[in-house]
Design an enzyme around this catalytic site. Sequence first.
Site, mmCIF file in Angstrom:
data_model
loop_
_atom_site.group_PDB
_atom_site.id
_atom_site.type_symbol
_atom_site.label_atom_id
_atom_site.label_comp_id
_atom_site.label_asym_id
_atom_site.label_seq_id
_atom_site.Cartn_x
_atom_site.Cartn_y
_atom_site.Cartn_z
ATOM 1 N N LYS A 49 0.792 -1.223 0.000
ATOM 2 C CA LYS A 49 0.000 0.000 0.000
ATOM 3 C C LYS A 49 0.829 1.280 0.000
ATOM 4 C CE LYS A 49 -4.449 -1.211 0.143
ATOM 5 N NZ LYS A 49 -5.478 -0.654 -0.755
ATOM 6 N N SER A 299 0.614 -9.860 -1.080
ATOM 7 C CA SER A 299 0.370 -8.414 -0.958
ATOM 8 C C SER A 299 0.681 -7.828 0.411
ATOM 9 C CB SER A 299 -1.086 -8.099 -1.322
ATOM 10 O OG SER A 299 -1.971 -8.836 -0.487
#
Length: 399
Positions: A49, A299
């Site tokens: 992110k 991720s």
Amino acid sequence: MYTEIINAYDRIKNYIKNIPLYYSNIFSELKGGDIYLKLENLQRTGSFKIRGALNCMLKNKYKCEKGVIAASAGNHAQGVAFGAKLIGINATIVMPEITPLIKVVNTSKYGAKVVLHGKNYDEAYNKAIEIAENEGLYLIHPFDDLDVIAGQGTIAHEIYMEGIDIDQVLVPIGGGGLISGIASYFKHVKPEIKVFGIQADNAAGMYYSHLRKRVVTLSSSATIAEGIAVKRVGDKTFEFCENYMDDVLTVTDDEIAYAILQLIEQSKLVVEGAGAVGIAAILQNKIDVKNKKTAVVISGGNIDVNLISRIINKGMVTTGRFCQIIVNVKDMPGSLATVTSVVAKLQANILDIKHHRFDANLPVNYTKVILDLETKGFEHIEKIISELNRKGFEAKING
């Protein structure tokens, strides 16, 4: 979008970790293909992110003079907070009131002002919009923003620049920002590379949107993969996925939990639920990897330790390495010793023993004994039960 991704990489490359693809011998040998892991769980703040957040702030720095704001209870919050700290601007993060304390603390430690508001993400997001308008802050959306998408797409650029002839890429999908950037990049540089999105089936907004060819809003998004627990994907990300994504598929929470356990045990990697969905799809044969080179985007790794504990315990049960056995024995000296000697002889480890004498279903002068055992598999468990029954005890698995 390709040019925007290249520009984004030039902006953020000095702030982020470029972690080379990790070749997984374990999963490659298991499935008969070459499986590479893009380990964004090792990225700064523990997830990808920070890429999109940083690109958005650096590109729009003149709009961020009064500070930035975001709504998030997880990785986006930490990405924005840490990114703002790196480049020296103020950040405000609006989190739902139910956000676990550890996430509030982790976000605050990067210097962000945390505002707790609302019962869910939607209420927190609406509050963030209100604060942004009142205080002149620049709002950074977690996924439905072109600059954020470009930042996330830098993952694809790093993979491609390694020069490995990848056949396909597996990408987790929540709101769709990550796969939008990755898919648009690969379809520009090498269209034959397949890009597959993976969702939790309890939060499969993109799956159903792709199926119905329009953005749908889910009534619920409850899943252990909280990083991709999004009820409604973005309008922009939906369009990107329709244009560039090859397909989207789903995995169950049990399959995700199993993948997390396998990543811990086999690869020594701590991965959150969202980060494990690609491996879950591979382990459950939902994607063909045989004789192919597959890149799997891991991720993030921000998983609660309590959840890890539950996953490990459940994994031990489902693989036959832990079980509870109920044995009805005569309530007399020596009975329990006989039971434990059988277990010891068969080399199972007794973790706990419980007695229940006051059970309405028990015959008079009998007691129910519950054994918590560490075992070697289902065949081992059956052997223990069979031997106990041969010795005259009534034994069975609990549950």
